[in-house]
Design a protein around this motif. Sequence first.
Motif, short mmCIF file in Angstrom:
data_model
loop_
_atom_site.label_atom_id
_atom_site.label_comp_id
_atom_site.label_asym_id
_atom_site.label_seq_id
_atom_site.Cartn_x
_atom_site.Cartn_y
_atom_site.Cartn_z
N PRO A 50 6.53 37.98 1.36
CA PRO A 50 6.39 39.09 2.31
C PRO A 50 6.92 38.69 3.67
CG PRO A 50 4.32 38.69 1.13
CD PRO A 50 5.24 37.57 0.79
N GLY A 51 7.88 39.43 4.15
CA GLY A 51 8.42 39.21 5.49
C GLY A 51 9.12 37.88 5.66
N GLY A 52 9.70 37.33 4.59
CA GLY A 52 10.37 36.05 4.75
C GLY A 52 11.45 35.85 3.72
N GLU A 53 12.15 34.75 3.87
CA GLU A 53 13.28 34.47 3.00
C GLU A 53 12.97 33.32 2.03
OE1 GLU A 53 16.49 36.07 2.90
OE2 GLU A 53 15.11 37.51 3.80
N GLU A 54 11.70 32.89 2.01
CA GLU A 54 11.35 31.72 1.21
C GLU A 54 11.56 31.94 -0.28
OE1 GLU A 54 7.30 30.07 1.69
OE2 GLU A 54 7.84 30.08 3.83
N SER A 55 12.11 30.93 -0.93
CA SER A 55 12.15 30.99 -2.39
C SER A 55 10.78 30.54 -2.93
CB SER A 55 13.23 30.04 -2.92
OG SER A 55 12.81 28.70 -2.75
N TYR A 56 10.56 30.81 -4.22
CA TYR A 56 9.25 30.41 -4.76
C TYR A 56 9.09 28.89 -4.76
CZ TYR A 56 4.91 30.41 -7.26
OH TYR A 56 3.60 30.23 -7.58
N ALA A 57 10.18 28.19 -5.06
CA ALA A 57 10.11 26.72 -5.07
C ALA A 57 9.73 26.19 -3.70
CB ALA A 57 11.45 26.13 -5.52
N GLN A 58 10.20 26.86 -2.66
CA GLN A 58 9.80 26.46 -1.30
C GLN A 58 8.35 26.83 -1.03
OE1 GLN A 58 12.80 28.61 0.90
NE2 GLN A 58 14.11 26.79 1.09
N PHE A 59 8.02 28.09 -1.35
CA PHE A 59 6.66 28.55 -1.09
C PHE A 59 5.63 27.69 -1.82
CE2 PHE A 59 3.09 30.76 -3.03
CZ PHE A 59 2.36 31.08 -1.90
N PHE A 60 5.96 27.33 -3.05
CA PHE A 60 5.00 26.65 -3.92
C PHE A 60 4.85 25.17 -3.56
CE2 PHE A 60 3.88 25.81 -8.68
CZ PHE A 60 2.54 25.99 -8.41
N LEU A 61 5.80 24.61 -2.82
CA LEU A 61 5.81 23.17 -2.56
C LEU A 61 4.51 22.64 -1.92
CD1 LEU A 61 8.32 20.78 -2.41
CD2 LEU A 61 7.50 21.00 -0.05
N PRO A 62 4.01 23.26 -0.84
CA PRO A 62 2.76 22.74 -0.26
C PRO A 62 1.60 22.84 -1.25
CG PRO A 62 3.76 24.37 1.19
CD PRO A 62 4.54 24.39 -0.07
N GLY A 63 1.58 23.93 -2.02
CA GLY A 63 0.51 24.11 -3.01
C GLY A 63 0.53 23.01 -4.05
N VAL A 64 1.74 22.62 -4.47
CA VAL A 64 1.85 21.55 -5.47
C VAL A 64 1.38 20.22 -4.88
CG1 VAL A 64 3.45 20.24 -6.90
CG2 VAL A 64 3.62 22.72 -6.80
N ALA A 65 1.74 19.99 -3.61
CA ALA A 65 1.28 18.75 -2.96
C ALA A 65 -0.25 18.72 -2.92
CB ALA A 65 1.85 18.66 -1.55
N VAL A 66 -0.86 19.88 -2.64
CA VAL A 66 -2.32 19.93 -2.61
C VAL A 66 -2.89 19.78 -4.02
CG1 VAL A 66 -4.28 21.45 -2.16
CG2 VAL A 66 -2.48 21.21 -0.45
N LEU A 67 -2.17 20.30 -5.01
CA LEU A 67 -2.63 20.14 -6.40
C LEU A 67 -2.62 18.67 -6.82
CD1 LEU A 67 -3.62 21.63 -8.92
CD2 LEU A 67 -1.24 21.78 -9.69
N ILE A 68 -1.58 17.96 -6.42
CA ILE A 68 -1.52 16.52 -6.71
C ILE A 68 -2.71 15.83 -6.05
CG2 ILE A 68 -0.22 14.39 -6.26
CD1 ILE A 68 2.34 16.08 -6.50
N THR A 69 -2.99 16.24 -4.82
CA THR A 69 -4.13 15.68 -4.09
C THR A 69 -5.43 15.97 -4.83
OG1 THR A 69 -2.94 16.12 -2.05
CG2 THR A 69 -5.29 15.68 -1.86
N LEU A 70 -5.56 17.21 -5.30
CA LEU A 70 -6.78 17.60 -6.02
C LEU A 70 -6.93 16.78 -7.30
CD1 LEU A 70 -9.19 19.57 -6.40
CD2 LEU A 70 -7.64 21.05 -7.66
N PHE A 71 -5.85 16.67 -8.06
CA PHE A 71 -5.93 15.91 -9.31
C PHE A 71 -6.29 14.45 -9.05
CE2 PHE A 71 -3.14 18.72 -12.27
CZ PHE A 71 -4.21 19.59 -12.39
N THR A 72 -5.67 13.87 -8.02
CA THR A 72 -5.97 12.46 -7.73
C THR A 72 -7.42 12.30 -7.30
OG1 THR A 72 -3.71 12.31 -6.94
CG2 THR A 72 -5.14 10.43 -6.51
N ALA A 73 -7.88 13.27 -6.49
CA ALA A 73 -9.28 13.21 -6.05
C ALA A 73 -10.20 13.28 -7.26
CB ALA A 73 -9.57 14.35 -5.08
N ILE A 74 -9.85 14.16 -8.21
CA ILE A 74 -10.68 14.30 -9.41
C ILE A 74 -10.67 13.01 -10.21
CG2 ILE A 74 -10.80 15.44 -11.65
CD1 ILE A 74 -9.88 18.01 -10.20
#
Lengths: 255, 308
Positions: A50-74
């Motif tokens: 919404p209101g941007g030019e981001e691709s999904y791979a760009q948008f999803f990148l921070p989420g994936v970094a946080v997912l890696i963090t979550l998995f490692t924490a688990i």
Amino acid sequence: MSGLRGAYALVERELVRFFRQPNRVAGAIGQPLIFWLLFGAAFRSSFRMPGGEESYAQFFLPGVAVLITLFTAIFSTISIIEDRNQGFLQGVLVAPIGRGWMVLGKIVGGTVLAVLQAGIFLLLAPTVGIALSPLQFLEAIGVLGLVAFGLCGLGFCIAWRMDSTQGFHAIMSVFLMPMWLMSGSFFPSEGLHPVLGWMLKLNPLTYGVTGLRHALGMTGSPSSAVCVGVTALFAVLMFVFALRLASRPAKGDLR
Amino acid sequence: MNAIEVAAVVHRYGERRALDDVSFDVRSGEIFGLLGPNGGGKTTLFRILTTLMAPTGGAARVLGHDCVQDARAVRAKLGVVFQSPSLDPKLRVRENLWYHGALYGLHGRDVRARTADRLARVGLTERALDKVEDLSGGLRRRVELAKGMLHDPDVMILDEPSTGLDPGARRDLWEYLGSLRERDGVTSLVTTHLMEEAERCDRLAILDEGRLVALGTPDELRARIGGAIVTLGAPDSEALQRALLDRFKIPSTLVDDTLRFEHEDAQALLPKLFAAFGAKITTVSVGRPTLEDVFIQATGHKFWSADA
């Protein structure tokens, strides 16, 4: 500072154990990476930020970094259950090291591993057109560190009283994964149904993901300062809860 | 000063009384045995003394420090050897000791030197680089021992330390505890269910169903039983028990279908018993009292039958 030394030994132990079990490395990075590649490709044409030019791979990148963090924490806090069942923990509990140092050692150990892995993943950012200056990278690492500390603290609280790793897996499926999904990491937070919108606002992880977006030079609300503040507050709260739990004897201390 | 003081300790798990008003002292420099069947209360007392659990009532002190109020001080003075493993199987032997040392504030060259010394003392120098998971059960026990004494504790508490040790290693363990006492004045409290180990202690407390049923040196405890111990086997042991009481005024304990009693002059008694009961007796044995006899006399049941 003998307590600090004890905590450091626990951190070092965490790292040594991790690198001796290579399948753990694959587990924590592998699945998020596959998600990123698959969803990045799958939503390539249909996704419109919404209101941007981001691709999904760009948008999803921070989420994936946080997912890696979550998995490692688990993975690293689930080892509390193993430590308890295999007996290592009882040796720690009769040692004179303060409980605060013990908790800190465990949480920082997981945090270091998480930041290390998520940081390596962030190096892929330029491949999808997110240019990262060294300063931005460091800022991102800082935000990830806070997120990881909070998640490891949360994992500690969940794992402390548990006697089986299966129980932890159940909580991961019904609580931790949804928490990640509802953090603005998988779909944008704009234009959602009000109920979903509120769920995102109440989810502390949302502020971690958005804070990371800011650090990577992407847009997001609330502001960077609010995100970092909430994430830091969450980390402190989780540490305090973990410390309170660990200071009271648990039934499983005795075996 | 006493090394360990157990003062009117009570512990309940819900309704069940695991410890019922237990009091005793362990003197400085003693090797003290806590003897009793599984489920007798040894493990509960072990947990209280090692600060893992607070007693429901009474107080336990190590070198004058209360195990609840002053747990940190107790932990610093105490070397603990658990019955169940407390090592990290993924780490090497010496790493386990290093990290353990760090929890006690040891570091650098000091902890490395101590590790090398303790591993040499338990004969594991050559295995220092092995991962614990690659060691046999007996060797792991030795690592546990080395770990327990890494920080030069004043008091060692060992829960069934000879579990999984072969007879040679068991003998080494007891010699080692003896040498710790001679050289460094270390006090040891050892829980055991093995009579032969109890014999090697300076003093013993016998726990049964949460109560302290006997306390003293092995010789003192045996001396409580005056004469010899006579054991009779009979097809109908209950009838023989009644007859023994009626005709000879001898009360006996029925343990596993055999009758046991102590008697001042067993040699003179036996012919009379045979004259009176003849074929009703199938087996006879006469022996010097053992600690097991002490236990049976104190509790009225055989040591193992109370096994949980």
